[in-house]
Design an enzyme around this catalytic site. Sequence first.
Site, PDB file in Angstrom:
ATOM      1  CG  HIS A 280      -6.370   2.097   0.919  1.00  0.00           C
ATOM      2  ND1 HIS A 280      -5.241   2.622   0.316  1.00  0.00           N
ATOM      3  CD2 HIS A 280      -5.914   1.116   1.764  1.00  0.00           C
ATOM      4  CE1 HIS A 280      -4.170   2.002   0.787  1.00  0.00           C
ATOM      5  NE2 HIS A 280      -4.544   1.085   1.652  1.00  0.00           N
TER       6      HIS A 280
ATOM      7  CB  CYS B 150      -0.940   0.003   1.192  1.00  0.00           C
ATOM      8  SG  CYS B 150      -1.897  -1.497   1.334  1.00  0.00           S
TER       9      CYS B 150
HETATM   10  N1  COA Z   1     -16.415   2.008   4.753  1.00  0.00           N
HETATM   11  C1  COA Z   1     -17.707   2.401   4.547  1.00  0.00           C
HETATM   12  N2  COA Z   1     -18.617   1.644   3.903  1.00  0.00           N
HETATM   13  C2  COA Z   1     -18.195   0.457   3.420  1.00  0.00           C
HETATM   14  C3  COA Z   1     -16.881   0.007   3.573  1.00  0.00           C
HETATM   15  C4  COA Z   1     -15.983   0.837   4.286  1.00  0.00           C
HETATM   16  N3  COA Z   1     -14.741   0.445   4.484  1.00  0.00           N
HETATM   17  N4  COA Z   1     -16.759  -1.197   2.994  1.00  0.00           N
HETATM   18  C5  COA Z   1     -17.954  -1.485   2.468  1.00  0.00           C
HETATM   19  N5  COA Z   1     -18.824  -0.500   2.725  1.00  0.00           N
HETATM   20  C6  COA Z   1     -20.236  -0.464   2.374  1.00  0.00           C
HETATM   21  C7  COA Z   1     -20.509  -0.818   0.921  1.00  0.00           C
HETATM   22  O1  COA Z   1     -20.612   0.326   0.101  1.00  0.00           O
HETATM   23  C8  COA Z   1     -21.834  -1.523   1.014  1.00  0.00           C
HETATM   24  O2  COA Z   1     -22.870  -0.572   1.129  1.00  0.00           O
HETATM   25  P1  COA Z   1     -24.290  -0.797   0.424  1.00  0.00           P
HETATM   26  O3  COA Z   1     -24.840  -2.060   1.057  1.00  0.00           O
HETATM   27  O4  COA Z   1     -25.053   0.454   0.758  1.00  0.00           O
HETATM   28  O5  COA Z   1     -24.001  -0.963  -1.033  1.00  0.00           O
HETATM   29  C9  COA Z   1     -21.762  -2.256   2.330  1.00  0.00           C
HETATM   30  O6  COA Z   1     -20.826  -1.509   3.126  1.00  0.00           O
HETATM   31  C10 COA Z   1     -21.294  -3.680   2.206  1.00  0.00           C
HETATM   32  O7  COA Z   1     -20.218  -3.692   1.296  1.00  0.00           O
HETATM   33  P2  COA Z   1     -19.404  -4.999   0.950  1.00  0.00           P
HETATM   34  O8  COA Z   1     -18.524  -4.674  -0.244  1.00  0.00           O
HETATM   35  O9  COA Z   1     -20.313  -6.172   0.854  1.00  0.00           O
HETATM   36  O10 COA Z   1     -18.492  -5.139   2.217  1.00  0.00           O
HETATM   37  P3  COA Z   1     -17.552  -6.321   2.568  1.00  0.00           P
HETATM   38  O11 COA Z   1     -18.044  -6.909   3.829  1.00  0.00           O
HETATM   39  O12 COA Z   1     -17.313  -7.220   1.393  1.00  0.00           O
HETATM   40  O13 COA Z   1     -16.174  -5.559   2.822  1.00  0.00           O
HETATM   41  C11 COA Z   1     -14.548  -4.761   4.355  1.00  0.00           C
HETATM   42  C12 COA Z   1     -16.023  -4.714   3.918  1.00  0.00           C
HETATM   43  C13 COA Z   1     -14.363  -3.791   5.499  1.00  0.00           C
HETATM   44  C14 COA Z   1     -14.183  -6.170   4.791  1.00  0.00           C
HETATM   45  C15 COA Z   1     -13.668  -4.341   3.128  1.00  0.00           C
HETATM   46  O14 COA Z   1     -14.014  -3.032   2.751  1.00  0.00           O
HETATM   47  C16 COA Z   1     -12.213  -4.449   3.445  1.00  0.00           C
HETATM   48  O15 COA Z   1     -11.612  -5.516   3.341  1.00  0.00           O
HETATM   49  N6  COA Z   1     -11.568  -3.328   3.804  1.00  0.00           N
HETATM   50  C17 COA Z   1     -10.165  -3.318   4.137  1.00  0.00           C
HETATM   51  C18 COA Z   1      -9.334  -3.183   2.900  1.00  0.00           C
HETATM   52  C19 COA Z   1      -7.880  -3.396   3.219  1.00  0.00           C
HETATM   53  O16 COA Z   1      -7.497  -4.287   3.952  1.00  0.00           O
HETATM   54  N7  COA Z   1      -7.011  -2.567   2.622  1.00  0.00           N
HETATM   55  C20 COA Z   1      -5.589  -2.655   2.843  1.00  0.00           C
HETATM   56  C21 COA Z   1      -5.263  -2.045   4.147  1.00  0.00           C
HETATM   57  S1  COA Z   1      -3.634  -2.402   4.679  1.00  0.00           S
END
Ligand code: COA
Length: 387
Positions: free
Chosen positions: A334, A83
Amino acid sequence: MRDVAVVGIGMIDFGELWEKSLRTMWAEAALAALTDAGVDSVDMVTIGCMSPGLFAGQEHLASLLADELGMAGVPAARVESACASGGLALRMAFAEVAGGLSDTVLVTGVEKMTDVDGADATFALGTAADQEWEGFHGITFPGLYAMLAQVHMQRHGTTSEQLAAVAVKNHANGLLNPHAQYHLKVSVEDVLASTMVADPLHLLDCSPVTDGAAALVITTVERARELGSERPMVKITGSGLATDTMALANRNDLSQLDGVRLAAERAYAMAGRKPEELHVVEVHDCFTIAEIMTTEAIGLFDPGFGASAVDKGLTSLHGKIPVNPSGGLKSKGHPVGATGVAQVAEIATQLWGEAGQRQVEGATIGLAQNMGGSGGSSTVHILEVAS
Ligand code: COA
């Protein structure tokens, strides 16, 4: 070393961009930066991108993307540091210009993350952890940062409400950023009520999965003057790069990010600056705990005081030292390879006085901190309006 100036930026709107391919997003950001700078040729192109192979089935980006801009023949290099790939792309470009190898460099970052499903995205991101000691055992990035949060909570009394306050602040800032993925006002209660991802991190403590690209044009101060922009001259006065152990198990102290601290110390030493001289900061808030730990590591607050600083509003847009006025990774999104470049684009925009409703009044010195994995790599860049 020669002095280096930022003369143009290009950003696309971040989000789930199913209608745009990796190369399309990249070219849009690159062309925007070249247009902004008023240049039509560069001596070098750098590309920060973490995992185009796993996310988009495409490697060999340097020639693909230079060709996409009609620049086949130009020196180009993709760099990778998870990242922190975007921050590394700037570091490499800074060295090119400061060292005299190139006069003008197009610095870019890109990641196309949403064409794979959530499990594949989590796997691709997970390759930035230690596969033998962490990934093999099933840990993901939310899990790794949750462990850091647990230690910070035990050591310093940091609370879930304080973590949530980071998300509240950054989503409030993101509402003012047209490029942000999420224009969403959230409260502490919303964060605490959102799905638990890895205890203590809820969904709204996490940065999202994002498509996006960002670009900068950097050049010598002499060339910047020739371009004749009416903007204040913004120079990159400090560049720090550092590593830390990949596996959390090998760290001496899980309540601190030593790689970030080292990168910041190197950038401050080069710039001849101290943390208390900064006016605006972008840090790598991939999870809310990361913002607290990075603001401590770059010396804005003593260890253990990063969380209460958010509570007191010190890091709010109109606080003592605004942190992540762009909305941060939390709200802006991100796209991992693009993040480090987008952070510097925000700082340059702030120093030019062009940040609109999220402008930090009178900002002339800013810092951008970008981090790979759970802190295994970090870059820090200091930008200043030239006096
Ligand atoms: N912040 C705000 N809203 C979020 C979000 C976040 N981080 N992630 C997803 N959403 C929202 C989506 O828009 C969706 O909304 P909707 O139902 O109105 O369309 C809902 O939450 C569900 O989204 P979905 O894609 O099914 O979520 P998910 O459970 O598959 O993924 C996380 C959620 C947090 C697990 C994922 O965003 C993630 O892995 N984040 C971390 C990424 C990461 O590790 N980056 C590297 C860092 S070192």
